[in-house]
Scaffold this motif. Structure first.
Motif, PDB file in Angstrom:
ATOM      1  N   LEU A  67      19.105  61.995  58.647  1.00 20.85           N
ATOM      2  CA  LEU A  67      20.076  60.910  58.470  1.00 20.85           C
ATOM      3  C   LEU A  67      19.361  59.560  58.333  1.00 20.85           C
ATOM      4  O   LEU A  67      19.751  58.722  57.522  1.00 20.85           O
ATOM      5  N   GLY A  68      18.303  59.364  59.155  1.00 19.22           N
ATOM      6  CA  GLY A  68      17.563  58.104  59.072  1.00 19.22           C
ATOM      7  C   GLY A  68      16.877  57.936  57.737  1.00 19.22           C
ATOM      8  O   GLY A  68      16.840  56.831  57.169  1.00 19.22           O
ATOM      9  N   ASN A  69      16.334  59.038  57.192  1.00 17.98           N
ATOM     10  CA  ASN A  69      15.694  58.976  55.882  1.00 17.98           C
ATOM     11  C   ASN A  69      16.715  58.746  54.771  1.00 17.98           C
ATOM     12  O   ASN A  69      16.455  58.006  53.818  1.00 17.98           O
ATOM     13  N   ALA A  70      17.886  59.402  54.897  1.00 16.76           N
ATOM     14  CA  ALA A  70      18.932  59.216  53.891  1.00 16.76           C
ATOM     15  C   ALA A  70      19.437  57.783  53.886  1.00 16.76           C
ATOM     16  O   ALA A  70      19.755  57.221  52.814  1.00 16.76           O
ATOM     17  N   ARG A  71      19.484  57.181  55.038  1.00 16.49           N
ATOM     18  CA  ARG A  71      19.925  55.779  55.134  1.00 16.49           C
ATOM     19  C   ARG A  71      19.007  54.868  54.321  1.00 16.49           C
ATOM     20  O   ARG A  71      19.477  54.007  53.574  1.00 16.49           O
ATOM     21  N   LEU A  72      17.699  55.085  54.457  1.00 12.85           N
ATOM     22  CA  LEU A  72      16.756  54.254  53.711  1.00 12.85           C
ATOM     23  C   LEU A  72      16.639  54.677  52.252  1.00 12.85           C
ATOM     24  O   LEU A  72      16.089  53.933  51.436  1.00 12.85           O
ATOM     25  N   ALA A  73      17.137  55.869  51.915  1.00 13.74           N
ATOM     26  CA  ALA A  73      17.100  56.341  50.535  1.00 13.74           C
ATOM     27  C   ALA A  73      18.326  55.902  49.746  1.00 13.74           C
ATOM     28  O   ALA A  73      18.532  56.354  48.617  1.00 13.74           O
ATOM     29  N   LEU A  88      27.432  56.042  65.218  1.00 14.79           N
ATOM     30  CA  LEU A  88      28.438  57.064  65.507  1.00 14.79           C
ATOM     31  C   LEU A  88      28.145  58.374  64.779  1.00 14.79           C
ATOM     32  O   LEU A  88      28.511  59.448  65.260  1.00 14.79           O
ATOM     33  N   LEU A  89      27.474  58.291  63.629  1.00 19.37           N
ATOM     34  CA  LEU A  89      27.090  59.516  62.927  1.00 19.37           C
ATOM     35  C   LEU A  89      26.111  60.327  63.766  1.00 19.37           C
ATOM     36  O   LEU A  89      26.141  61.561  63.769  1.00 19.37           O
ATOM     37  N   GLY A  90      25.222  59.644  64.469  1.00 16.77           N
ATOM     38  CA  GLY A  90      24.325  60.334  65.380  1.00 16.77           C
ATOM     39  C   GLY A  90      25.036  60.800  66.636  1.00 16.77           C
ATOM     40  O   GLY A  90      24.789  61.908  67.133  1.00 16.77           O
ATOM     41  N   THR A  91      25.955  59.997  67.129  1.00 15.53           N
ATOM     42  CA  THR A  91      26.653  60.324  68.366  1.00 15.53           C
ATOM     43  C   THR A  91      27.571  61.529  68.202  1.00 15.53           C
ATOM     44  O   THR A  91      27.619  62.403  69.076  1.00 15.53           O
ATOM     45  N   ILE A  92      28.294  61.611  67.088  1.00 13.19           N
ATOM     46  CA  ILE A  92      29.247  62.707  66.904  1.00 13.19           C
ATOM     47  C   ILE A  92      28.532  64.042  66.824  1.00 13.19           C
ATOM     48  O   ILE A  92      29.030  65.075  67.298  1.00 13.19           O
ATOM     49  N   PHE A  93      27.313  64.030  66.253  1.00  6.63           N
ATOM     50  CA  PHE A  93      26.524  65.259  66.211  1.00  6.63           C
ATOM     51  C   PHE A  93      26.258  65.753  67.628  1.00  6.63           C
ATOM     52  O   PHE A  93      26.436  66.942  67.937  1.00  6.63           O
ATOM     53  N   TYR A  94      25.850  64.857  68.512  1.00  9.15           N
ATOM     54  CA  TYR A  94      25.468  65.270  69.850  1.00  9.15           C
ATOM     55  C   TYR A  94      26.678  65.572  70.728  1.00  9.15           C
ATOM     56  O   TYR A  94      26.580  66.371  71.676  1.00  9.15           O
ATOM     57  N   ILE A  95      27.824  64.972  70.438  1.00 10.43           N
ATOM     58  CA  ILE A  95      29.044  65.357  71.160  1.00 10.43           C
ATOM     59  C   ILE A  95      29.349  66.827  70.879  1.00 10.43           C
ATOM     60  O   ILE A  95      29.612  67.621  71.794  1.00 10.43           O
ATOM     61  N   PHE A 144      29.699  66.643  62.764  1.00  7.23           N
ATOM     62  CA  PHE A 144      30.288  67.349  63.904  1.00  7.23           C
ATOM     63  C   PHE A 144      30.017  68.847  63.796  1.00  7.23           C
ATOM     64  O   PHE A 144      29.534  69.479  64.746  1.00  7.23           O
ATOM     65  N   PHE A 145      30.320  69.432  62.638  1.00  7.91           N
ATOM     66  CA  PHE A 145      30.133  70.875  62.484  1.00  7.91           C
ATOM     67  C   PHE A 145      28.659  71.255  62.442  1.00  7.91           C
ATOM     68  O   PHE A 145      28.287  72.366  62.838  1.00  7.91           O
ATOM     69  N   LEU A 146      27.816  70.343  61.994  1.00  4.35           N
ATOM     70  CA  LEU A 146      26.380  70.592  62.055  1.00  4.35           C
ATOM     71  C   LEU A 146      25.928  70.684  63.515  1.00  4.35           C
ATOM     72  O   LEU A 146      25.082  71.525  63.869  1.00  4.35           O
ATOM     73  N   GLY A 147      26.504  69.841  64.378  1.00  2.00           N
ATOM     74  CA  GLY A 147      26.189  69.909  65.803  1.00  2.00           C
ATOM     75  C   GLY A 147      26.604  71.232  66.421  1.00  2.00           C
ATOM     76  O   GLY A 147      25.871  71.814  67.230  1.00  2.00           O
ATOM     77  N   VAL A 148      27.775  71.747  66.053  1.00  2.00           N
ATOM     78  CA  VAL A 148      28.239  73.041  66.557  1.00  2.00           C
ATOM     79  C   VAL A 148      27.283  74.150  66.126  1.00  2.00           C
ATOM     80  O   VAL A 148      26.843  74.986  66.939  1.00  2.00           O
ATOM     81  N   ALA A 149      26.937  74.150  64.838  1.00  4.85           N
ATOM     82  CA  ALA A 149      26.089  75.219  64.293  1.00  4.85           C
ATOM     83  C   ALA A 149      24.702  75.205  64.920  1.00  4.85           C
ATOM     84  O   ALA A 149      24.160  76.263  65.282  1.00  4.85           O
ATOM     85  N   GLU A 150      24.115  74.027  65.070  1.00  6.30           N
ATOM     86  CA  GLU A 150      22.751  73.967  65.591  1.00  6.30           C
ATOM     87  C   GLU A 150      22.704  74.241  67.094  1.00  6.30           C
ATOM     88  O   GLU A 150      21.694  74.710  67.608  1.00  6.30           O
ATOM     89  N   PRO A 414      20.969  62.259  74.207  1.00  8.40           N
ATOM     90  CA  PRO A 414      21.092  61.610  72.904  1.00  8.40           C
ATOM     91  C   PRO A 414      22.316  60.711  72.755  1.00  8.40           C
ATOM     92  O   PRO A 414      22.305  59.810  71.920  1.00  8.40           O
ATOM     93  N   LEU A 415      23.375  60.959  73.544  1.00  7.08           N
ATOM     94  CA  LEU A 415      24.529  60.064  73.474  1.00  7.08           C
ATOM     95  C   LEU A 415      24.123  58.646  73.847  1.00  7.08           C
ATOM     96  O   LEU A 415      24.620  57.667  73.272  1.00  7.08           O
ATOM     97  N   LEU A 416      23.201  58.544  74.812  1.00 10.86           N
ATOM     98  CA  LEU A 416      22.647  57.240  75.162  1.00 10.86           C
ATOM     99  C   LEU A 416      21.541  56.845  74.193  1.00 10.86           C
ATOM    100  O   LEU A 416      21.501  55.711  73.712  1.00 10.86           O
ATOM    101  N   GLY A 417      20.666  57.814  73.883  1.00  7.83           N
ATOM    102  CA  GLY A 417      19.510  57.517  73.045  1.00  7.83           C
ATOM    103  C   GLY A 417      19.857  57.023  71.658  1.00  7.83           C
ATOM    104  O   GLY A 417      19.145  56.176  71.093  1.00  7.83           O
ATOM    105  N   THR A 418      20.946  57.536  71.087  1.00  6.63           N
ATOM    106  CA  THR A 418      21.321  57.116  69.739  1.00  6.63           C
ATOM    107  C   THR A 418      22.037  55.775  69.721  1.00  6.63           C
ATOM    108  O   THR A 418      22.404  55.290  68.646  1.00  6.63           O
ATOM    109  N   ASN A 419      22.223  55.179  70.901  1.00  2.17           N
ATOM    110  CA  ASN A 419      22.938  53.898  70.940  1.00  2.17           C
ATOM    111  C   ASN A 419      22.140  52.778  71.621  1.00  2.17           C
ATOM    112  O   ASN A 419      22.692  51.707  71.885  1.00  2.17           O
ATOM    113  N   VAL A 420      20.845  53.031  71.892  1.00  2.00           N
ATOM    114  CA  VAL A 420      20.050  52.003  72.563  1.00  2.00           C
ATOM    115  C   VAL A 420      19.245  51.155  71.582  1.00  2.00           C
ATOM    116  O   VAL A 420      18.501  50.277  71.994  1.00  2.00           O
ATOM    117  N   PHE A 421      19.401  51.431  70.288  1.00  2.00           N
ATOM    118  CA  PHE A 421      18.721  50.627  69.281  1.00  2.00           C
ATOM    119  C   PHE A 421      19.738  49.997  68.324  1.00  2.00           C
ATOM    120  O   PHE A 421      19.707  50.245  67.114  1.00  2.00           O
TER     121      PHE A 421
END
Length: 490
Positions: A67-73, A88-95, A144-150, A414-421
């Protein structure tokens, strides 16, 4: 080693092998495997298992962290991810990842080759269709569904590997598995750099999702045909090699016989009742606060240093992870060699804390970039915690419970980690750096506490003259009824 007649039912044949083996041990006619014989079997297992789980996990991490690479791409030009939307894109994955941790029990409940292949197809499909997202809402649904699958895949692999290796050697194998994440983040940055140069009708970030998602579907086929369900069904081992394998796997931990698939919920509950089970989860939480944010934000952090373009930042995010890969392999091997976990967990966490502190207290580009090479060491603590958790629980189902606790608590990090920057903190992101450093220090302290706790319990067993069975299995009607006390690895 015995005349074992081959039968059509592998589970029954496996149970017969174990019965013969235990009888021969009692009679004194069993010839224990030599170290060279054990090493030969372990090398066979390594050749079959490690490359496959390494590749699968590297693809899983690549699909979650790109996701970070796609953002810069260029993704932010086509989809509105301004403000807190990107976080939130990072947070929803980890939820989704946290809520689905219980699914790792599927590796014990179902034949692993079927369960694994299904989950790989699931996440490969979701990862690929991210390329078709045209709105923030659509991308949120994909994440969200990627988080479930992984969650169905990654957390269960360490449990799966304990079915095949003795507890004193599982650390290096977990290290090889988890180092797939470091390599994924390394070549993910380099691959994103190359894809960013593509000029065509399809946006580079969409091509990125396709190129990194579609190969996963192909690898699922290999998982179906080449991943063994258990030692008894490992067709690449002969009868003697299977007996050698089950002999060393059952050394100082209990091996399930006749019920390789199927969860013993009483033993799972025993892991939940053990207060020691909470400490690896808390350490995993600290690791994930520090590490989970790095793949998403390292390219951005590097680009904010002021000396590199966004495309260059994607490429420069790769070298720290190459070093991380080497460190994970070396420290996990040393942990197996010395048969301790806690000191290595603490050491890696302290080095990582130094990296975050340097980044938090300097302004110039060179030390800030160099500090990233130290910060990623926290991932070594993750690999070692996977092995340590396995070493704390003697039975397969109890290890499943231990891993469920580890992952459920740990993946809240990660819920905290994805929101500290947050973007408001750029270009130095001081708050995120200090929070990450504090979490690394917490990991080091808890590793010391757990090590001392286990040392105290082991010495108590010594004082009570408790003798461990060399070959510990549950066979027949008494399955799950015997209580065996084991000395734990600290």
């Amino acid at each position: 080693m015995g005349d074992i007649e081959k039968s059509g039912t592998q589970a029954a044949d496996y149970k017969e092998q174990v019965s013969i083996l235990r009888q021969q041990q009692e009679e004194g006619s069993f010839t224990p495997p030599t170290p060279s014989e054990e090493q030969k079997v372990i090398r066979k297992l390594d050749r079959r298992l490690l490359p496959l789980v390494f590749v699968l996990y590297s693809l899983a991490v690549l699909d979650r962290s790109n996701l970070g690479n796609a953002r810069l791409a260029g993704m932010q030009k086509d989809i509105d991810i301004a403000g807190e939307r990107y976080n939130l894109l990072g947070t929803i994955f980890y939820i989704a990842y946290i809520l689905s941790q219980w699914t790792l029990i599927g590796w014990k409940q179902f034949p692993p080759h079927i369960f694994c292949a299904f989950t790989v197809v699931f996440w490969g499909f979701v990862a690929s269709i991210q390329a078709a997202a045209f709105s923030w809402g659509g991308l949120m649904a994909c994440r969200f569904f990627l988080g479930v699958a992984e969650a169905m895949f990654g957390p269960g692999v360490p449990l799966y590997l304990t079915y095949f290796y003795p507890r004193e050697l599982v650390g290096f194998r977990h290290g090889v598995f988890i180092s797939g994440a470091a390599i994924a983040n390394a070549y993910g940055g380099a691959l994103a750099y190359g894809i960013s140069q593509i000029k065509g009708s399809l946006a580079p970030w969409r091509i990125l999702f396709l190129i990194e998602g579609l190969p996963t579907l192909l690898v699922a086929v290999f998982a179906w045909f080449f991943l063994p369900d258990s030692i008894s069904k490992a067709r690449f081992l002969n009868d003697r090699e299977k007996q050698v394998a089950l002999h060393f796997v059952a050394r100082h931990q209990r091996l399930d016989i006749g019920k390789e698939s199927g969860v013993r919920f009483k033993e799972v509950w025993e892991a939940f009742k053990d207060p020691k089970s909470l400490l690896p989860g808390l350490m995993y939480f600290g690791c994930n606060v520090s590490f989970a944010s790095l793949p998403l934000f390292v390219p951005t952090i590097i680009s904010e240093m002021g000396s590199f373009s966004q495309i260059q930042s994607n490429g420069l995010s790769a070298p720290p992870y190459v070093l991380c890969f080497i460190v994970v392999i070396v420290l996990c091997w040393l942990s197996d060699y010395f048969k301790v976990r806690g000191p290595f967990v603490a050491f890696a966490a302290l080095v990582s804390a130094v990296g975050f502190i340097i980044n938090a207290t300097t302004d110039t580009t060179a030390p800030r970039y160099a500090s990233v090479f130290l910060s990623v060491w926290i991932f070594t603590s993750v690999a070692l915690l996977l092995a340590w958790t396995a070493n704390m629980h003697a039975t397969e189902s109890r290890r499943g419970g231990g891993y469920t606790i580890l992952a459920t608590i740990g993946q809240c990090g990660p819920l905290l980690g994805t929101n500290v920057f947050p973007s408001s903190e750029k270009p130095y992101y001081r708050k995120g750096m200090w929070i990450s450093a504090a979490m690394c220090l917490m990991v080091a302290v808890l590793a010391g506490v757990l090590s001392l706790w286990i040392i105290w319990e082991n010495r108590k067993l010594d004082r009570e003259n408790v003798v461990e069975e060399e070959f510990d299995t549950d066979v027949g009607e008494e399955q799950g009824q015997r209580e065996t006390r084991h000395r734990l690895v600290w």
